[in-house]
Design an enzyme around this catalytic site. Sequence first.
Site, mmCIF file in Angstrom:
data_model
loop_
_atom_site.group_PDB
_atom_site.id
_atom_site.type_symbol
_atom_site.label_atom_id
_atom_site.label_comp_id
_atom_site.label_asym_id
_atom_site.label_seq_id
_atom_site.Cartn_x
_atom_site.Cartn_y
_atom_site.Cartn_z
ATOM 1 N N GLU A 166 -45.573 -24.941 97.340
ATOM 2 C CA GLU A 166 -44.646 -25.403 96.315
ATOM 3 C C GLU A 166 -45.012 -26.814 95.868
ATOM 4 O O GLU A 166 -45.790 -27.520 96.519
ATOM 5 C CB GLU A 166 -43.215 -25.362 96.897
ATOM 6 C CG GLU A 166 -42.095 -25.832 95.974
ATOM 7 C CD GLU A 166 -41.974 -24.992 94.720
ATOM 8 O OE1 GLU A 166 -42.786 -25.244 93.785
ATOM 9 O OE2 GLU A 166 -41.098 -24.118 94.654
ATOM 10 N N HIS A 188 -41.008 -16.178 97.844
ATOM 11 C CA HIS A 188 -40.504 -15.997 99.204
ATOM 12 C C HIS A 188 -39.040 -15.578 99.200
ATOM 13 O O HIS A 188 -38.299 -15.797 98.230
ATOM 14 C CB HIS A 188 -40.666 -17.285 100.007
ATOM 15 C CG HIS A 188 -39.856 -18.443 99.482
ATOM 16 N ND1 HIS A 188 -38.498 -18.577 99.713
ATOM 17 C CD2 HIS A 188 -40.219 -19.508 98.732
ATOM 18 C CE1 HIS A 188 -38.058 -19.671 99.138
ATOM 19 N NE2 HIS A 188 -39.075 -20.260 98.532
#
Length: 236
Positions: A92, A13
Amino acid sequence: MTGKTTTLTLIRHGETDWNRVKRIQGHTDIPLSAEGEHQAVRLGARVAREVAAQGHVFDQVLTSDLQRAVQTAEPVAKACGLPLVRTANLRERHYGAFETRTPDDIQAQFPQDYVRWQTRDPDFTIPGGESTRGFYTRITDFVRQLVRDYEGQHLALVAHGGVLDCCYRLATGLDLSAPRSYPLLNASVNRIAFDGEHWQVLSWGDVTHLDDAVRDEINDKPAEGNSTDRVDPRVV
């Protein structure tokens, strides 16, 4: 499996404000910063150029369901004319009690856990979170399922630094306790492939589409935007 090669393009990201101050995000749903939004636009423009030149780039675009990944993935899916598939399987690592804190905060508030964290023990479980081994198993089980389900295709996976790290270790066989010597850069393009028997890293740390310095995972060491092979030698 028939031996057809499945390619995974792994994209971290774009930058967040928490990246800049080294604040642990984990499952905390943080949006992109203004710089991260700019990086996502540049990434989408790169993919659009590749589509124009090649006619086809990705067969599927999957993303972590956390908004920093979704915001990064949207321009990619749009450039390809594909629907965006969101999944919690690409989240994550869950950092539990460490989330929302900087490493200095963690050291001060959880001194014993901080020491265990720094030993790189893959079986140390962060209070309220995941161990490195548990995280690695979660990610690699999902990735192995993807290469079975989408054999012979080219998938884009937009996720997080820790997810990219798991995939690199899967492809190279690098031990979970071994130090990292490869970059995990915001909005970077990284490719691995599986031919039915063996994994291979095709390219790593490509940020040629970005025009400013980008940040590495956790230690946030800046790296120049025109490098495709920059490596951070420090242990993180």
